[in-house]
Design a protein around this motif. Structure first.
Motif, PDB file in Angstrom:
ATOM      1  N   LYS A   1       7.664  19.942  29.913  1.00 30.30           N
ATOM      2  CA  LYS A   1       8.481  21.358  30.286  1.00 30.30           C
ATOM      3  C   LYS A   1       9.593  20.339  29.609  1.00 30.30           C
ATOM      4  CE  LYS A   1       8.211  23.126  34.510  1.00 30.30           C
ATOM      5  NZ  LYS A   1       8.370  24.066  35.972  1.00 30.30           N
TER       6      LYS A   1
ATOM      7  N   GLU B   1      15.926  23.233  22.382  1.00 34.66           N
ATOM      8  CA  GLU B   1      17.652  22.758  21.705  1.00 34.66           C
ATOM      9  C   GLU B   1      18.189  22.630  20.416  1.00 34.66           C
ATOM     10  OE1 GLU B   1      19.112  20.928  26.224  1.00 34.66           O
ATOM     11  OE2 GLU B   1      19.090  19.590  24.553  1.00 34.66           O
TER      12      GLU B   1
ATOM     13  N   ASN C   1       7.675  27.517  29.913  1.00 38.16           N
ATOM     14  CA  ASN C   1       8.027  26.564  31.691  1.00 38.16           C
ATOM     15  C   ASN C   1       6.540  27.647  32.427  1.00 38.16           C
ATOM     16  OD1 ASN C   1      10.044  25.205  30.805  1.00 38.16           O
ATOM     17  ND2 ASN C   1      11.418  26.307  31.326  1.00 38.16           N
TER      18      ASN C   1
ATOM     19  N   LEU D   1      11.264  29.748  26.269  1.00 39.08           N
ATOM     20  CA  LEU D   1      10.982  28.528  26.571  1.00 39.08           C
ATOM     21  C   LEU D   1      11.336  29.343  28.275  1.00 39.08           C
ATOM     22  CD1 LEU D   1      11.780  25.693  27.120  1.00 39.08           C
ATOM     23  CD2 LEU D   1      14.545  26.499  27.899  1.00 39.08           C
TER      24      LEU D   1
ATOM     25  N   VAL E   1      12.013  21.699  25.984  1.00 34.74           N
ATOM     26  CA  VAL E   1      13.776  21.678  26.312  1.00 34.74           C
ATOM     27  C   VAL E   1      14.336  21.438  24.817  1.00 34.74           C
ATOM     28  CG1 VAL E   1      15.676  20.946  27.543  1.00 34.74           C
ATOM     29  CG2 VAL E   1      13.598  21.915  28.618  1.00 34.74           C
TER      30      VAL E   1
ATOM     31  N   ARG F   1      20.003  16.850  31.144  1.00 34.07           N
ATOM     32  CA  ARG F   1      18.627  16.503  30.353  1.00 34.07           C
ATOM     33  C   ARG F   1      19.393  16.565  29.412  1.00 34.07           C
ATOM     34  NH1 ARG F   1      19.314  22.460  31.383  1.00 34.07           N
ATOM     35  NH2 ARG F   1      21.196  22.896  29.431  1.00 34.07           N
TER      36      ARG F   1
END
Length: 413
Positions: free
Chosen positions: A113, A121, A96, A92, A117, A291
């Motif tokens: 992004k 996850e 990024n 990640l 994410v 998030r």
């Protein structure tokens, strides 16, 4: 104030990253702007092609990433396959950094992004690893980075703020990838469907129709919990790569939402009391909850039993994300119990406008209450201009609001 458009994605033939890029491009994204943005990623020897193809009589846009050393793993007849490429796996942080160095707008960077994410996850949950220990393979390959960046560029360019998603249709069989032979729907897609509340129907089509990249993009984009209504303004078709028994296309429709002053909807409120959490834990927990999709998160100081000072954590969320946010709260804080209840709210209709100043552009949220308009400059835009120019934050905020009230702005969509 113009009607706020709603983007409706009709996923009767599933969704993949390239199909979504193509459908959005077909809505009228400027091709030169799109090309320049993707080229700024600096992915060597990676190119893309744009064309129009016919899918059972439907003219659709085809977006294809071209990588010289691509190769395909073959599957037995009747099963799906997936292309893999000899490019280094990225985590990640790598992705990024790649996005941050590009010439994408700040909004496009944030969306790209966010999609990664969600993917990270998801993979972390499936493989029981830390998010930053996940090394993407197909997802981290150059073609998937191009897909995700392309989606973000198109959404930003179209000025889309509201997105509705139809139930998705996936196929069956198996797919071969870096992790081996996996069933369709693949684990990442199934996990996101459950965790984020996207309806997923399984058909007898012997192919993978919903990819993790496409699914993560829908999770990141979706804002509406009910099918939209309104006049159709534009239609775009994104072509899938296979020829199937049905038109293999993703249809994107831009709808004009009816003009209303305020809307009512239902949200969920999650609450927890804590007297043994540190400030560091609470700060990280808030970041994790946002998030994970929380609409709002805040802490209130309270006095608890035995006169102990503590904190009341309150999370506001859409119903589909309640399970995911509860899990995040349990993992990120010291709470051992969470209260939850349904809450009705009334919200003003709003859209995003751009205000141009001699030293840059700022985003402003425009809201309506009957015949009155309110303008709220977005914090990040004002902060960026303040840091760039050295001007006082409050002075900039007032100037941006004044220009908006005078009508000196550009309305998206």
């Amino acid at each position: 104030m113009q009607d706020e458009p709603v983007l409706y994605l009709e996923c009767r033939s599933g969704v993949s990253g390239d199909m979504l890029v193509a459908a959005l491009l077909d809505l009228g994204v400027d091709r030169a702007f799109f090309s320049a943005a993707l080229e700024s990623l600096g992915l060597e020897d990676v190119h893309f092609s744009l064309s129009h193809v016919s899918k059972q009589g439907i003219r659709a846009c085809d977006f294809a990433v071209v990588i010289p050393d691509a190769h395909t793993h073959a599957d037995p007849p009747g099963h799906a396959h997936r292309e893999t490429h000899d490019h280094p796996a990225r985590n990640l942080s790598d992705i990024n950094a790649l996005i941050e160095k590009s010439a994408l707008t700040d909004n496009a960077k944030r969306l790209a992004k966010k999609i990664f994410v969600i993917l990270a996850e998801t993979e972390a949950r499936i493989h029981s690893k830390d998010v930053y220990d996940i090394h993407f393979h197909e997802v981290g390959a150059a073609d998937s980075i191009m897909d995700v960046a392309g989606i973000a560029v198109c959404v930003d360019h179209l000025g889309v703020e509201r997105v509705a998603v139809s139930p998705l249709t996936d196929g069956c069989g198996h797919v071969v990838c870096q992790h081996g032979r996996l069933p369709v729907p693949v684990p990442a897609v199934a996990d996101m469907a459950v965790r984020y509340g996207l309806a997923l129907h399984i058909s007898d089509c012997p192919h993978e129709l919903v990819t993790p990249t496409g699914m993560a993009a829908l999770v990141a984009l979706k804002t509406e919990s009910a099918p939209p209504t309104g006049a159709i303004r534009q239609i775009g078709y994104g072509a899938g790569k296979r020829d199937l028994a049905h038109p293999n296309v993703l249809r994107a429709m831009m709808l004009s939402a009816p003009q209303v002053s305020a809307q009512s909807d239902t949200v969920w409120v999650l609450e927890a009391n804590m007297d043994d959490a540190t400030g560091e834990q609470l700060g990280l927990a808030m970041e994790s909850l946002f998030r994970a999709g929380a609409l709002d998160v805040h802490y209130t100081p309270v006095f608890m039993k035995k006169n102990r000072p503590g904190w009341l954590l309150r999370i506001i969320a859409q119903e589909a994300l309640v399970p995911a946010l509860e899990e995040t709260a349990f993992l990120a804080t010291t709470t051992i119990g969470i209260r939850r209840y349904r809450c009705e709210r009334r919200i003003l209709v709003r859209d995003i406008i751009s205000v141009s100043l001699p030293y840059g552009t700022a985003r402003v949220k425009r809201c309506r209450l009957d015949d009155r308009l309110f303008y709220h400059p977005e914090y990040e835009s004002v902060k960026a201009l303040s840091e760039k120019t050295g001007m006082d934050f409050v002075v900039l905020m007032d100037e941006i609001r004044k220009r908006a009230e005078e009508g000196n702005y550009h309305a998206h969509g």
